[in-house]
Design a protein around this motif. Structure first.
Motif, PDB file in Angstrom:
ATOM      1  N   VAL A 134     -25.739  52.195  -1.967  1.00  0.00           N
ATOM      2  CA  VAL A 134     -25.234  51.561  -0.753  1.00  0.00           C
ATOM      3  C   VAL A 134     -24.333  52.527   0.017  1.00  0.00           C
ATOM      4  CG1 VAL A 134     -25.312  49.290  -1.837  1.00  0.00           C
ATOM      5  CG2 VAL A 134     -23.170  50.576  -1.836  1.00  0.00           C
ATOM      6  N   GLY A 135     -24.059  52.168   1.256  1.00  0.00           N
ATOM      7  CA  GLY A 135     -23.135  52.931   2.087  1.00  0.00           C
ATOM      8  C   GLY A 135     -22.869  52.159   3.367  1.00  0.00           C
ATOM      9  N   PHE A 136     -22.138  52.776   4.270  1.00  0.00           N
ATOM     10  CA  PHE A 136     -21.849  52.149   5.561  1.00  0.00           C
ATOM     11  C   PHE A 136     -22.117  53.146   6.679  1.00  0.00           C
ATOM     12  CE2 PHE A 136     -19.456  49.302   2.847  1.00  0.00           C
ATOM     13  CZ  PHE A 136     -19.744  48.073   3.415  1.00  0.00           C
ATOM     14  N   GLY A 137     -22.815  52.650   7.713  1.00  0.00           N
ATOM     15  CA  GLY A 137     -23.058  53.477   8.872  1.00  0.00           C
ATOM     16  C   GLY A 137     -23.790  54.765   8.561  1.00  0.00           C
ATOM     17  N   GLY A 138     -24.632  54.751   7.531  1.00  0.00           N
ATOM     18  CA  GLY A 138     -25.384  55.937   7.170  1.00  0.00           C
ATOM     19  C   GLY A 138     -24.688  56.863   6.200  1.00  0.00           C
ATOM     20  N   GLU A 139     -23.465  56.528   5.790  1.00  0.00           N
ATOM     21  CA  GLU A 139     -22.725  57.357   4.827  1.00  0.00           C
ATOM     22  C   GLU A 139     -22.844  56.742   3.446  1.00  0.00           C
ATOM     23  OE1 GLU A 139     -20.644  60.373   3.160  1.00  0.00           O
ATOM     24  OE2 GLU A 139     -21.346  60.250   5.231  1.00  0.00           O
ATOM     25  N   PRO A 140     -23.607  57.342   2.526  1.00  0.00           N
ATOM     26  CA  PRO A 140     -23.818  56.724   1.211  1.00  0.00           C
ATOM     27  C   PRO A 140     -22.607  56.848   0.313  1.00  0.00           C
ATOM     28  CG  PRO A 140     -24.880  58.869   1.293  1.00  0.00           C
ATOM     29  CD  PRO A 140     -24.352  58.603   2.679  1.00  0.00           C
ATOM     30  N   TYR A 141     -22.464  55.871  -0.561  1.00  0.00           N
ATOM     31  CA  TYR A 141     -21.425  55.913  -1.587  1.00  0.00           C
ATOM     32  C   TYR A 141     -22.024  56.525  -2.842  1.00  0.00           C
ATOM     33  CZ  TYR A 141     -18.442  54.321  -5.371  1.00  0.00           C
ATOM     34  OH  TYR A 141     -17.654  54.265  -6.493  1.00  0.00           O
ATOM     35  N   ARG A 142     -21.506  57.658  -3.264  1.00  0.00           N
ATOM     36  CA  ARG A 142     -22.043  58.387  -4.399  1.00  0.00           C
ATOM     37  C   ARG A 142     -21.215  58.191  -5.664  1.00  0.00           C
ATOM     38  NH1 ARG A 142     -25.210  63.053  -2.546  1.00  0.00           N
ATOM     39  NH2 ARG A 142     -25.422  62.968  -0.289  1.00  0.00           N
ATOM     40  N   GLY A 143     -20.270  57.292  -5.675  1.00  0.00           N
ATOM     41  CA  GLY A 143     -19.438  57.128  -6.858  1.00  0.00           C
ATOM     42  C   GLY A 143     -18.550  58.331  -7.090  1.00  0.00           C
ATOM     43  N   GLY A 144     -18.047  58.935  -6.011  1.00  0.00           N
ATOM     44  CA  GLY A 144     -17.167  60.082  -6.131  1.00  0.00           C
ATOM     45  C   GLY A 144     -17.864  61.308  -6.694  1.00  0.00           C
ATOM     46  N   GLY A 145     -19.206  61.385  -6.529  1.00  0.00           N
ATOM     47  CA  GLY A 145     -19.953  62.517  -7.042  1.00  0.00           C
ATOM     48  C   GLY A 145     -20.662  62.212  -8.341  1.00  0.00           C
ATOM     49  N   ASN A 146     -20.200  61.179  -9.054  1.00  0.00           N
ATOM     50  CA  ASN A 146     -20.886  60.721 -10.249  1.00  0.00           C
ATOM     51  C   ASN A 146     -21.835  59.591  -9.866  1.00  0.00           C
ATOM     52  OD1 ASN A 146     -19.539  62.324 -12.321  1.00  0.00           O
ATOM     53  ND2 ASN A 146     -17.720  61.215 -11.668  1.00  0.00           N
ATOM     54  N   PRO A 147     -22.821  59.274 -10.717  1.00  0.00           N
ATOM     55  CA  PRO A 147     -23.765  58.226 -10.342  1.00  0.00           C
ATOM     56  C   PRO A 147     -23.082  56.879 -10.142  1.00  0.00           C
ATOM     57  CG  PRO A 147     -24.586  59.508 -12.195  1.00  0.00           C
ATOM     58  CD  PRO A 147     -23.156  59.904 -11.998  1.00  0.00           C
ATOM     59  N   ALA A 148     -23.248  56.311  -8.976  1.00  0.00           N
ATOM     60  CA  ALA A 148     -22.803  54.941  -8.743  1.00  0.00           C
ATOM     61  C   ALA A 148     -23.858  53.992  -9.299  1.00  0.00           C
ATOM     62  CB  ALA A 148     -22.616  54.703  -7.251  1.00  0.00           C
ATOM     63  N   ASP A 149     -23.505  52.714  -9.451  1.00  0.00           N
ATOM     64  CA  ASP A 149     -24.497  51.735  -9.868  1.00  0.00           C
ATOM     65  C   ASP A 149     -25.604  51.675  -8.836  1.00  0.00           C
ATOM     66  OD1 ASP A 149     -23.237  50.985 -12.172  1.00  0.00           O
ATOM     67  OD2 ASP A 149     -22.125  49.345 -11.250  1.00  0.00           O
ATOM     68  N   CYS A 150     -26.853  51.724  -9.298  1.00  0.00           N
ATOM     69  CA  CYS A 150     -27.985  51.596  -8.393  1.00  0.00           C
ATOM     70  C   CYS A 150     -28.344  50.128  -8.230  1.00  0.00           C
ATOM     71  CB  CYS A 150     -29.184  52.375  -8.924  1.00  0.00           C
ATOM     72  SG  CYS A 150     -28.958  54.167  -8.886  1.00  0.00           S
ATOM     73  N   LEU A 151     -28.923  49.811  -7.090  1.00  0.00           N
ATOM     74  CA  LEU A 151     -29.312  48.441  -6.793  1.00  0.00           C
ATOM     75  C   LEU A 151     -30.408  47.990  -7.742  1.00  0.00           C
ATOM     76  CD1 LEU A 151     -28.991  46.059  -4.875  1.00  0.00           C
ATOM     77  CD2 LEU A 151     -30.642  47.158  -3.340  1.00  0.00           C
ATOM     78  N   GLY A 152     -30.276  46.784  -8.289  1.00  0.00           N
ATOM     79  CA  GLY A 152     -31.269  46.236  -9.204  1.00  0.00           C
ATOM     80  C   GLY A 152     -31.506  44.765  -8.917  1.00  0.00           C
ATOM     81  N   GLY A 153     -32.245  44.113  -9.809  1.00  0.00           N
ATOM     82  CA  GLY A 153     -32.508  42.688  -9.664  1.00  0.00           C
ATOM     83  C   GLY A 153     -33.967  42.407  -9.395  1.00  0.00           C
ATOM     84  N   ALA A 154     -34.633  41.723 -10.351  1.00  0.00           N
ATOM     85  CA  ALA A 154     -36.065  41.471 -10.235  1.00  0.00           C
ATOM     86  C   ALA A 154     -36.381  40.309  -9.311  1.00  0.00           C
ATOM     87  CB  ALA A 154     -36.657  41.212 -11.619  1.00  0.00           C
ATOM     88  N   ASP A 155     -35.394  39.454  -9.021  1.00  0.00           N
ATOM     89  CA  ASP A 155     -35.607  38.362  -8.074  1.00  0.00           C
ATOM     90  C   ASP A 155     -34.508  38.423  -7.020  1.00  0.00           C
ATOM     91  OD1 ASP A 155     -33.301  37.302  -9.261  1.00  0.00           O
ATOM     92  OD2 ASP A 155     -34.441  35.958 -10.559  1.00  0.00           O
ATOM     93  N   LEU A 156     -34.630  37.606  -5.981  1.00  0.00           N
ATOM     94  CA  LEU A 156     -33.689  37.691  -4.868  1.00  0.00           C
ATOM     95  C   LEU A 156     -32.255  37.373  -5.277  1.00  0.00           C
ATOM     96  CD1 LEU A 156     -33.110  38.175  -1.887  1.00  0.00           C
ATOM     97  CD2 LEU A 156     -33.717  35.779  -1.455  1.00  0.00           C
ATOM     98  N   PRO A 157     -31.970  36.292  -6.022  1.00  0.00           N
ATOM     99  CA  PRO A 157     -30.571  36.022  -6.385  1.00  0.00           C
ATOM    100  C   PRO A 157     -29.915  37.172  -7.138  1.00  0.00           C
ATOM    101  CG  PRO A 157     -31.909  34.088  -6.795  1.00  0.00           C
ATOM    102  CD  PRO A 157     -32.861  35.197  -6.479  1.00  0.00           C
ATOM    103  N   HIS A 158     -30.619  37.744  -8.109  1.00  0.00           N
ATOM    104  CA  HIS A 158     -30.030  38.847  -8.870  1.00  0.00           C
ATOM    105  C   HIS A 158     -29.888  40.101  -8.013  1.00  0.00           C
ATOM    106  CE1 HIS A 158     -31.003  36.355 -12.427  1.00  0.00           C
ATOM    107  NE2 HIS A 158     -29.997  37.012 -12.976  1.00  0.00           N
ATOM    108  N   ARG A 159     -30.808  40.314  -7.096  1.00  0.00           N
ATOM    109  CA  ARG A 159     -30.701  41.489  -6.230  1.00  0.00           C
ATOM    110  C   ARG A 159     -29.528  41.334  -5.267  1.00  0.00           C
ATOM    111  NH1 ARG A 159     -33.995  45.442  -6.633  1.00  0.00           N
ATOM    112  NH2 ARG A 159     -34.259  47.068  -5.054  1.00  0.00           N
ATOM    113  N   VAL A 160     -29.290  40.113  -4.794  1.00  0.00           N
ATOM    114  CA  VAL A 160     -28.130  39.857  -3.935  1.00  0.00           C
ATOM    115  C   VAL A 160     -26.835  40.119  -4.698  1.00  0.00           C
ATOM    116  CG1 VAL A 160     -26.864  38.074  -2.673  1.00  0.00           C
ATOM    117  CG2 VAL A 160     -29.341  38.252  -2.418  1.00  0.00           C
ATOM    118  N   VAL A 161     -26.763  39.638  -5.954  1.00  0.00           N
ATOM    119  CA  VAL A 161     -25.572  39.869  -6.772  1.00  0.00           C
ATOM    120  C   VAL A 161     -25.366  41.366  -7.001  1.00  0.00           C
ATOM    121  CG1 VAL A 161     -24.566  39.557  -9.069  1.00  0.00           C
ATOM    122  CG2 VAL A 161     -25.582  37.608  -7.874  1.00  0.00           C
TER     123      VAL A 161
END
Length: 227
Positions: A134-161
Motif C-alpha cells: 500500500v501507499g498514498f498518492g503513488g508513494e509506496p510504503y516499504r516498511g522502512g526498507g524491510n518487507p511490509a505486510d503484503c495484501l492478502g485475503g481469499a475473499d472480500l471481507p478478509h482482503r478488506v481487513v
C-alpha cells in the motif's frame, strides 16, 4: 535494549512478536536504561498495542538507537494501474472493491491523506497471489526498507481487513498518527484478529470500557470528540 530493538525490526517486517512491548520496556528499565518514552511504554497495559508501537521508536531514538533498516529487500515496484491486467479478473475485482471500501473509511474520517494506492512488487506470495503493497498518492510504503505486510485475503471481507491493517501500519509509520480513532475514547480502533473466522462483515472496534463496535469497515464517519 537489544530485545526492544529486535522487536522494532520484527514489527517493521510484519513479524508478530511473542512478548509484550511494555514488558520489554520494564526489563530495560530494570537493566538501567531510562528515558521518558521508555517509562511511558513500560507503564502501558498489554492491550495498548497501538500506543506501544508508537512509543517504541521514540524510546529507541531517545536512547540513541538507530531506526535505519538493516536491509532493503524491495526492488522496483509497479503501480497497480499498470500491472492489474496481469492478474485474474476475480482477484482484480476483489482487490479494487477492497480498495474502494478502505478509501471510504479514509475519506469518511477526514485524514487528508488523499488517494490510497497499491503497488506490485513484481513477485508472488506462497499462495500464488501477487505481492501488493500500500501507499498514498503513488508513494509506496516499504516498511522502512524491510518487507511490509503484503495484501492478502481469499475473499472480500478478509482482503478488506488485510488492506485496512496495512493502511493502519502505513499511516502510523509514514505520518506518525493513529488511524482510525474512537471519538468517544480517543483511542486507536482495532480490526478483527488475524484468525478471524470471516462470519459477518468485519467491524472496527474500540477496546475501551470492555470493548464496543464503532462501525463496519467502509462505514466510518468523522464525529466530534466527546468532551
Amino acid at each position: 535494549m537489544d530485545e526492544l530493538e529486535d522487536a522494532w525490526f520484527a514489527l517493521r517486517t510484519g513479524i508478530k512478536i511473542g512478548v509484550s512491548l511494555p514488558h520489554l520496556a520494564a526489563d530495560a528499565l530494570a537493566a538501567g536504561f531510562d528515558s521518558p518514552a521508555l517509562r511511558a511504554l513500560a507503564a502501558l497495559g498489554v492491550r495498548d498495542d497501538l500506543e506501544a508501537r508508537r512509543l517504541l521508536p521514540v524510546a529507541l531514538t531517545e536512547l540513541g538507537h538507530s531506526l535505519e533498516p538493516r536491509t532493503d529487500t524491495w526492488g522496483e515496484l509497479f503501480p497497480w494501474e499498470e500491472s492489474r491486467a496481469r492478474f485474474e479478473p476475480d482477484l482484480v475485482a476483489r482487490t479494487e472493491q477492497a480498495l474502494a471500501i478502505v478509501q471510504r473509511d479514509l475519506d469518511g474520517t477526514d485524514t487528508g491523506l488523499g488517494r490510497l494506492t497499491l503497488h506490485w512488487s513484481g513477485g508472488y506470495g506462497d499462495d500464488g497471489e501477487p505481492q501488493l503493497l500500500v501507499g498514498f498518492g503513488g508513494e509506496p510504503y516499504r516498511g522502512g526498507g524491510n518487507p511490509a505486510d503484503c495484501l492478502g485475503g481469499a475473499d472480500l471481507p478478509h482482503r478488506v481487513v488485510s488492506l485496512a491493517a496495512n493502511v493502519q501500519e502505513c499511516v502510523m509509520e509514514m505520518f506518525q498518527f493513529y488511524w482510525p480513532t474512537c471519538a468517544r475514547h480517543r483511542r486507536g480502533l482495532h480490526l478483527p484478529d488475524w484468525d478471524w473466522d470471516g462470519v459477518g462483515w468485519p467491524v472496527w472496534r474500540c477496546r475501551a470500557e470492555r470493548g464496543h463496535a464503532v462501525a463496519p469497515l467502509g462505514g466510518l464517519r468523522t464525529e466530534p470528540p466527546i468532551s
